[in-house]
Scaffold this motif. Structure first.
Motif, mmCIF file in Angstrom:
data_model
loop_
_atom_site.group_PDB
_atom_site.id
_atom_site.type_symbol
_atom_site.label_atom_id
_atom_site.label_comp_id
_atom_site.label_asym_id
_atom_site.label_seq_id
_atom_site.Cartn_x
_atom_site.Cartn_y
_atom_site.Cartn_z
ATOM 1 N N VAL A 258 0.836 -1.204 0.000
ATOM 2 C CA VAL A 258 0.000 0.000 0.000
ATOM 3 C C VAL A 258 0.869 1.251 0.000
ATOM 4 O O VAL A 258 0.676 2.169 -0.804
ATOM 5 C CB VAL A 258 -0.952 0.006 1.216
ATOM 6 N N LEU A 259 1.858 1.286 0.880
ATOM 7 C CA LEU A 259 2.721 2.472 0.959
ATOM 8 C C LEU A 259 3.524 2.666 -0.317
ATOM 9 O O LEU A 259 3.694 3.790 -0.799
ATOM 10 C CB LEU A 259 3.658 2.351 2.162
ATOM 11 N N GLU A 260 4.010 1.568 -0.878
ATOM 12 C CA GLU A 260 4.791 1.677 -2.110
ATOM 13 C C GLU A 260 3.936 2.198 -3.261
ATOM 14 O O GLU A 260 4.363 3.051 -4.040
ATOM 15 C CB GLU A 260 5.390 0.324 -2.474
ATOM 16 N N LEU A 261 2.712 1.723 -3.361
ATOM 17 C CA LEU A 261 1.836 2.137 -4.452
ATOM 18 C C LEU A 261 1.324 3.560 -4.269
ATOM 19 O O LEU A 261 1.044 4.258 -5.247
ATOM 20 C CB LEU A 261 0.659 1.162 -4.574
ATOM 21 N N LEU A 262 1.229 4.018 -3.041
ATOM 22 C CA LEU A 262 0.811 5.405 -2.800
ATOM 23 C C LEU A 262 1.906 6.385 -3.188
ATOM 24 O O LEU A 262 1.622 7.541 -3.511
ATOM 25 C CB LEU A 262 0.440 5.597 -1.329
ATOM 26 N N GLY A 263 3.156 5.936 -3.136
ATOM 27 C CA GLY A 263 4.256 6.818 -3.521
ATOM 28 C C GLY A 263 4.361 8.025 -2.605
ATOM 29 O O GLY A 263 4.524 7.901 -1.389
ATOM 30 N N THR A 264 4.228 9.212 -3.172
ATOM 31 C CA THR A 264 4.362 10.449 -2.395
ATOM 32 C C THR A 264 3.065 10.863 -1.723
ATOM 33 O O THR A 264 3.044 11.839 -0.976
ATOM 34 C CB THR A 264 4.831 11.595 -3.301
ATOM 35 N N GLU A 265 1.991 10.160 -1.988
ATOM 36 C CA GLU A 265 0.679 10.563 -1.456
ATOM 37 C C GLU A 265 0.372 9.875 -0.129
ATOM 38 O O GLU A 265 -0.748 9.435 0.115
ATOM 39 C CB GLU A 265 -0.417 10.231 -2.485
ATOM 40 N N LEU A 266 1.349 9.790 0.734
ATOM 41 C CA LEU A 266 1.165 9.100 2.011
ATOM 42 C C LEU A 266 0.417 9.977 3.006
ATOM 43 O O LEU A 266 0.608 11.194 3.034
ATOM 44 C CB LEU A 266 2.523 8.722 2.598
ATOM 45 N N ALA B 205 16.520 1.787 -23.503
ATOM 46 C CA ALA B 205 15.896 0.611 -22.901
ATOM 47 C C ALA B 205 14.464 0.874 -22.459
ATOM 48 O O ALA B 205 13.811 -0.015 -21.918
ATOM 49 C CB ALA B 205 16.724 0.129 -21.717
ATOM 50 N N GLY B 206 13.988 2.091 -22.692
ATOM 51 C CA GLY B 206 12.624 2.435 -22.304
ATOM 52 C C GLY B 206 12.504 3.017 -20.919
ATOM 53 O O GLY B 206 11.399 3.349 -20.481
ATOM 54 N N GLU B 207 13.625 3.146 -20.207
ATOM 55 C CA GLU B 207 13.622 3.739 -18.873
ATOM 56 C C GLU B 207 13.826 5.250 -18.977
ATOM 57 O O GLU B 207 14.461 5.745 -19.906
ATOM 58 C CB GLU B 207 14.731 3.127 -18.009
ATOM 59 N N TYR B 208 13.268 5.964 -18.006
ATOM 60 C CA TYR B 208 13.446 7.418 -17.963
ATOM 61 C C TYR B 208 14.495 7.796 -16.925
ATOM 62 O O TYR B 208 14.660 7.127 -15.895
ATOM 63 C CB TYR B 208 12.126 8.104 -17.612
ATOM 64 N N GLU B 209 15.190 8.889 -17.196
ATOM 65 C CA GLU B 209 16.151 9.444 -16.253
ATOM 66 C C GLU B 209 15.854 10.920 -16.026
ATOM 67 O O GLU B 209 15.481 11.646 -16.954
ATOM 68 C CB GLU B 209 17.587 9.289 -16.757
ATOM 69 N N VAL B 210 16.040 11.348 -14.788
ATOM 70 C CA VAL B 210 15.987 12.766 -14.460
ATOM 71 C C VAL B 210 17.405 13.305 -14.528
ATOM 72 O O VAL B 210 18.319 12.768 -13.894
ATOM 73 C CB VAL B 210 15.401 12.977 -13.051
ATOM 74 N N VAL B 211 17.584 14.354 -15.309
ATOM 75 C CA VAL B 211 18.901 14.962 -15.468
ATOM 76 C C VAL B 211 18.944 16.247 -14.649
ATOM 77 O O VAL B 211 18.122 17.152 -14.849
ATOM 78 C CB VAL B 211 19.202 15.277 -16.949
ATOM 79 N N ARG C 182 8.571 4.651 -13.078
ATOM 80 C CA ARG C 182 7.340 4.862 -13.834
ATOM 81 C C ARG C 182 6.208 5.346 -12.935
ATOM 82 O O ARG C 182 5.389 6.156 -13.332
ATOM 83 C CB ARG C 182 6.940 3.548 -14.506
ATOM 84 N N ARG C 183 6.199 4.838 -11.691
ATOM 85 C CA ARG C 183 5.125 5.187 -10.766
ATOM 86 C C ARG C 183 5.083 6.683 -10.470
ATOM 87 O O ARG C 183 4.040 7.261 -10.203
ATOM 88 C CB ARG C 183 5.302 4.411 -9.465
ATOM 89 N N PHE C 184 6.262 7.354 -10.497
ATOM 90 C CA PHE C 184 6.330 8.764 -10.119
ATOM 91 C C PHE C 184 6.446 9.705 -11.317
ATOM 92 O O PHE C 184 6.505 10.913 -11.143
ATOM 93 C CB PHE C 184 7.525 8.985 -9.187
ATOM 94 N N ARG C 185 6.488 9.163 -12.529
ATOM 95 C CA ARG C 185 6.755 9.991 -13.700
ATOM 96 C C ARG C 185 5.650 11.016 -13.979
ATOM 97 O O ARG C 185 5.922 12.187 -14.234
ATOM 98 C CB ARG C 185 6.957 9.090 -14.928
ATOM 99 N N LYS C 186 4.405 10.566 -13.921
ATOM 100 C CA LYS C 186 3.305 11.469 -14.247
ATOM 101 C C LYS C 186 3.263 12.665 -13.308
ATOM 102 O O LYS C 186 3.106 13.814 -13.748
ATOM 103 C CB LYS C 186 1.977 10.717 -14.199
ATOM 104 N N ARG C 187 3.426 12.408 -12.033
ATOM 105 C CA ARG C 187 3.375 13.508 -11.060
ATOM 106 C C ARG C 187 4.535 14.477 -11.272
ATOM 107 O O ARG C 187 4.365 15.693 -11.168
ATOM 108 C CB ARG C 187 3.407 12.960 -9.636
ATOM 109 N N LEU C 188 5.710 13.961 -11.586
ATOM 110 C CA LEU C 188 6.849 14.832 -11.840
ATOM 111 C C LEU C 188 6.584 15.707 -13.060
ATOM 112 O O LEU C 188 6.843 16.919 -13.053
ATOM 113 C CB LEU C 188 8.122 14.007 -12.047
ATOM 114 N N GLN C 189 6.062 15.111 -14.120
ATOM 115 C CA GLN C 189 5.775 15.886 -15.323
ATOM 116 C C GLN C 189 4.737 16.971 -15.043
ATOM 117 O O GLN C 189 4.841 18.093 -15.550
ATOM 118 C CB GLN C 189 5.297 14.952 -16.440
ATOM 119 N N GLU C 190 3.750 16.644 -14.234
ATOM 120 C CA GLU C 190 2.745 17.647 -13.880
ATOM 121 C C GLU C 190 3.368 18.787 -13.090
ATOM 122 O O GLU C 190 3.067 19.964 -13.332
ATOM 123 C CB GLU C 190 1.617 16.998 -13.074
ATOM 124 N N ARG C 191 4.229 18.442 -12.146
ATOM 125 C CA ARG C 191 4.875 19.473 -11.339
ATOM 126 C C ARG C 191 5.822 20.334 -12.155
ATOM 127 O O ARG C 191 5.981 21.522 -11.903
ATOM 128 C CB ARG C 191 5.654 18.816 -10.191
#
Length: 245
Positions: A70-78, A210-216, A227-236
């Motif tokens: 549960v905590l892992e899937l919630l990510g930053t929304e704890l 390889a299909g993985e994303y990196e933050v530079v 992948r779990r945190f990508r959408k929220r980062l892009q929104e921010r």
């Protein structure tokens, strides 16, 4: 103890009797505004996202989706405060590593429960009253070092510690990533279960072959983006579409 707002509590356990025992104890407290129950980790994720409870009593072992899942899937929304409730003592260390406030071992008595609840109230009062941390204190033998939060590039979890990267220097704190994330405020974001980044230090997001994303980062440091945190980062970051190849 006076809180900024009444407390909403979610009780998560696949055993109805266990849920009921906790709920009965909570309903006798005047500072508890509302109590909700659910019997699975998947349901807990949905309720937490919709209802935003302040405190969650969370069972460790549940079919298909346990407490740590549960905590892992919630990510930053704890939720601000999490208390694990379980019949198994071997998960205590792992619980505190992921930021749990307390660990109730079944069967517990009323006094032990109320001590855990008081700890949660204290944390919630602090959470409501305190602004985001502006400095971190690094303790070493004979020395205290004060780090300005704005100078931090990124932070990574390392076993029982957190490694704080400031330029070319790395400082070690005996704190969990979840604790730091809560203290640092909106200027930082989690990009991986073990990495938090200062938003001001991000230069871009790149898709690798390889299909993985990196933050530079602006320092040219490259960090894996889950992948779990990508959408929220892009929104921010104001990115409406994923980077192209």
């Amino acid at each position: 103890m006076t809180l900024a707002a009444p407390i909403r509590v979610l009780v998560v356990d696949d055993e109805p009797l266990a849920r009921r025992n906790v709920t009965v104890l909570l309903r006798g407290d005047s500072e508890i505004e509302a109590v909700s129950e659910c019997g699975s980790g998947a349901e807990a994720i949905e309720i937490i996202g919709r209802w935003q409870p302040h405190l969650v009593f969370l069972d460790v072992q549940m079919p298909e989706c346990g407490g740590f899942d549960v905590l892992e899937l919630l990510g930053t929304e704890l939720p601000p405060a999490i208390i694990f409730v379980t019949a198994y003592d071997e998960y205590a260390l792992q619980a505190f590593e992921v930021g749990a406030l307390d660990y109730l071992l079944k069967p517990f008595d009323d006094a032990r429960f109320y001590r855990a609840l008081q700890r949660a109230k204290g944390k919630l009062a602090h959470y409501a009253a305190e602004p985001p941390t502006r400095r971190l204190v690094v303790r070493s033998p004979g020395q205290l070092l004060f780090l300005n939060v704005s100078d931090i590039d990124w932070i990574e979890a390392a076993s029982y510690y957190a490694c704080v990267h400031v330029g070319r220097d790395t400082h070690i704190l005996r704190r969990t990533l979840s604790e730091l994330e809560g203290d640092l405020g909106d200027g930082f974001i989690r990009i991986h279960r073990s990495i938090i980044v200062n938003l001001d230090r991000i230069q871009g997001i790149e898709l690798q072959s390889a299909g993985e994303y990196e933050v530079v980062l602006k320092s040219s440091v490259r960090l894996r983006l889950s992948r779990r945190f990508r959408k929220r980062l892009q929104e921010r970051m104001g990115a409406m579409a994923a980077p192209s190849r």
